[in-house]
Design an enzyme around this catalytic site. Sequence first.
Site, short mmCIF file in Angstrom:
data_model
loop_
_atom_site.label_atom_id
_atom_site.label_comp_id
_atom_site.label_asym_id
_atom_site.label_seq_id
_atom_site.Cartn_x
_atom_site.Cartn_y
_atom_site.Cartn_z
N TYR A 85 0.83 -1.20 0.00
CA TYR A 85 0.00 0.00 0.00
C TYR A 85 0.87 1.26 0.00
CZ TYR A 85 -3.36 3.58 1.26
OH TYR A 85 -4.12 4.71 1.24
N HIS A 171 5.93 -7.98 -0.56
CA HIS A 171 6.33 -7.79 0.84
C HIS A 171 7.73 -8.36 1.05
CE1 HIS A 171 2.60 -6.29 2.68
NE2 HIS A 171 1.99 -6.98 1.75
N SER A 225 12.10 -10.81 37.86
CA SER A 225 11.21 -11.95 37.77
C SER A 225 11.97 -13.26 37.62
CB SER A 225 10.27 -11.79 36.58
OG SER A 225 10.98 -11.92 35.36
N GLY A 226 13.23 -13.18 37.24
CA GLY A 226 14.00 -14.38 36.94
C GLY A 226 14.06 -14.65 35.45
N GLY A 227 13.23 -13.96 34.66
CA GLY A 227 13.24 -14.13 33.22
C GLY A 227 14.33 -13.30 32.57
N VAL A 228 14.50 -13.51 31.27
CA VAL A 228 15.59 -12.86 30.55
C VAL A 228 15.42 -11.35 30.51
CG1 VAL A 228 14.46 -13.23 28.30
CG2 VAL A 228 16.91 -12.82 28.40
N ASP A 229 14.18 -10.85 30.38
CA ASP A 229 13.98 -9.41 30.22
C ASP A 229 14.43 -8.65 31.47
OD1 ASP A 229 12.84 -10.12 27.82
OD2 ASP A 229 10.80 -10.04 28.59
#
Length: 516
Positions: A85, A171, A225-229
């Site tokens: 578009y 695309h 939190s213990g997570g990667v982020d």
Amino acid sequence: MSPTDRPVLVVDYGAQYAQLIARRVREAHIYSEIVPHTAPVEALLARHPAAIILSGGPASVYAEGAPQVDPALFAAGVPVLGICYGFQAMAHALGGDVDAAAAGEYGHATAHVARPGLLLAASPEEQSVWMSHGVAVTRAPAGFTVLASTPGAPVAAIEDQQRRLFGVQWHPEVRHTPLGQRTIEQFLYYGAGLKPTWTPGSIVAEQVEAIRQQVGDDRAICGLSGGVDSAVAAALVQRAIGDSLTCVFVDHGLLRAGEREQVERDFVAVTGARLIVEDASQTFLTALDGVADPETKRKIIGREFIRAFEAATARVPTGQARFLVQGTLYPDVVESGGGEGAATIKSHHNVGGLPEDLQFELVEPLRALFKDEVRAVGAELGLPDWMVWRHPFPGPGLGIRIVGPVTPAKLDILRAADAIVREEMTAAGTDREIWQCPVVLLAEVRSVGVQGDERTYGHPVVLRPVTSEDAMTADWARLPGDLLARISRRITNEVRQINRVLLDVTSKPPGTIEWE
């Protein structure tokens, strides 16, 4: 000059793939951001963009109310690439012909390259491309060279090298266009003259300096939190301000089996960060009592997180913390309705779920990053592989993996089933093959079963293994049948309250990765 000082702006015309375009630009090691199509040309140019990409979109340039491109954009001297578009709108704005009656093309098509030019340099005469259009450009604007055509688009790629304007009907951002990344890089490197300076090292250096400037001599706490982020965010901030950071791990009672112990033991051992553990499980469960609506759950959890952090500041050495560090990512912001015209898919607890009377100033060093970029930054910071490649786990925890109200008994059931799934998938070596595998308890659903020759009336759980690059889109993971059978057998044998194990085979879109 920082790579973010002159971004490549992706103008979003309502495309499914606007985020994907931004990702492809970043894969070329050039910083990009998404902006709404409603932004006037003056606002775009005020950002000092290095280049602009006009995304695809569902509208026709002739439809009533369809977004148009101000021709002034093309006279500003900024390199522009139009896609689908965006390509049609550019051609229309500059005096080309767009045929509303042309035959549409959807899915695979073959592009015939008549003149490679700059944009399609080194392309074969025929290449496979991915199309999704119902109208077509039939005559290029004056000054443009037609590079390629497809059966349904007589003018499928154009360029005006002198004005640094380019366009393709297909695309290039999707993997179904095998040479698409090359096309995007041709535009960036040679059409716009940009250098690949957006790297994990540059991200770390830029963010460390920005954090130092923001926090100064004050103190900060990080919601870990213990997570990667949150781990990468904490490591970045610690590199910037050292012992002025205290990490706070809130046990909200919605954790998976063994997570609190892992954070207390392993994160501190790896980073040396100061850690405070705040046990707020009873507070969270009381606040969630009887709540079934997922948006309400998320907002309650976001509110209680902040209250727990506020309580923890009294335990921060040498004074109260002024800043709160969060591992907010770019997809969190997009899905939570960040940016003008963006739909709210679900309010992430760290974005749409924050209370209005927040007492902290936020430090969000990952807010502009996709997950794969966060992992690369984590590796650059020296975090170990097991931490960098840990599967994403939502901040609201198991609270949004129980469909219906949350209770301690339901949490125990889900923890047991989740632990089995994680154990079996790790043993099968699938951890690096999938993005994540939420286990969802359908707590409001009961089904008849038979176990030990007796009738049961238990709950089903749903396995949601998905593959993804950035959580913006996802597909269900084709796990081996014997692995699924082993998981099902163990869950129904070892967790007596569950008598059915289901597999979610929905992509995103239309479904989200988490059920709530």
